[in-house]
Design an enzyme around this catalytic site. Sequence first.
Site, PDB file in Angstrom:
ATOM      1  N   SER A  22      30.484  -6.039  22.244  1.00  0.00           N
ATOM      2  CA  SER A  22      29.790  -6.369  20.832  1.00  0.00           C
ATOM      3  C   SER A  22      30.944  -6.769  20.034  1.00  0.00           C
ATOM      4  O   SER A  22      31.809  -7.168  20.365  1.00  0.00           O
ATOM      5  CB  SER A  22      29.061  -5.264  20.345  1.00  0.00           C
ATOM      6  OG  SER A  22      28.457  -5.460  19.345  1.00  0.00           O
ATOM      7  N   ASN A  23      30.812  -6.741  18.504  1.00  0.00           N
ATOM      8  CA  ASN A  23      31.842  -7.303  17.618  1.00  0.00           C
ATOM      9  C   ASN A  23      31.429  -6.084  16.643  1.00  0.00           C
ATOM     10  O   ASN A  23      30.599  -5.280  16.484  1.00  0.00           O
ATOM     11  CB  ASN A  23      31.518  -8.489  17.289  1.00  0.00           C
ATOM     12  CG  ASN A  23      30.168  -9.011  16.814  1.00  0.00           C
ATOM     13  OD1 ASN A  23      29.792  -8.368  15.806  1.00  0.00           O
ATOM     14  ND2 ASN A  23      29.434  -9.698  17.581  1.00  0.00           N
TER      15      ASN A  23
END
Length: 208
Positions: A22-23
Amino acid sequence: MAQYLVTAGPTWEALDPVRFLSNRSSGRMGFALAAALQHRGHEVVLVHGPVALTVPTGVRALPVESALEMLAACQSVWSACDGVFAVAAVADYRPKEPQQSKIKRHPNQGLVLELAPNPDILGTLAAVKGSRLAVGFALETEHGEAEAWRKLEAKNLDFLVLNGPEAQGAEQSQVQLFAVGGKVCPLGPLPKDELAAQLLQHILPADS
Ligand code: C5P
């Protein structure tokens, strides 16, 4: 009154049943835009990835995890919408073959992940937008302005909002708004809810 689609937050791309790629996106800017559109009297469908935020009152939320789920949710409502604000930080890649059971640790061995590119959700929607509005957001660490003009054209957008990496997860943001005719407008630094209101004054001036 119009109906707008807003995408927000990160996507989670599963590696196995417990891990994902993810981020750092918090979803705040997308949620602020959804609230600002709703405040102006518009219908809003908010397709969002996993976030720790409350959906603004009156906004219809479609929560998703992965980019593929986000694309499917957007496509299910896009024909009924008058425009899209794509604020989501969609993961560019996903693990090619997510494992059905938890990946085991092998202390003396590295692990190579094979990734597959995710679809461009905004590009897919904007390609068939006709006269509808398409607004993108971009976060660049270098060549920001050149990338903004390139993405505006490549994704068939009306506006592109450019911000730097310091915007991720922050309460405030400072952006440049690029319009398809060549106009550039700097906005902020401002809290994200005030920035959302200012962006809409430029993008939807007829509402004001
Ligand atoms: O990642 P990129 O800089 O190309 O993102 C620009 C815009 O495109 C953003 O509005 C983002 O929400 C959207 N996007 C998308 N699907 C992707 C990648 C980006 O909708 N796979």
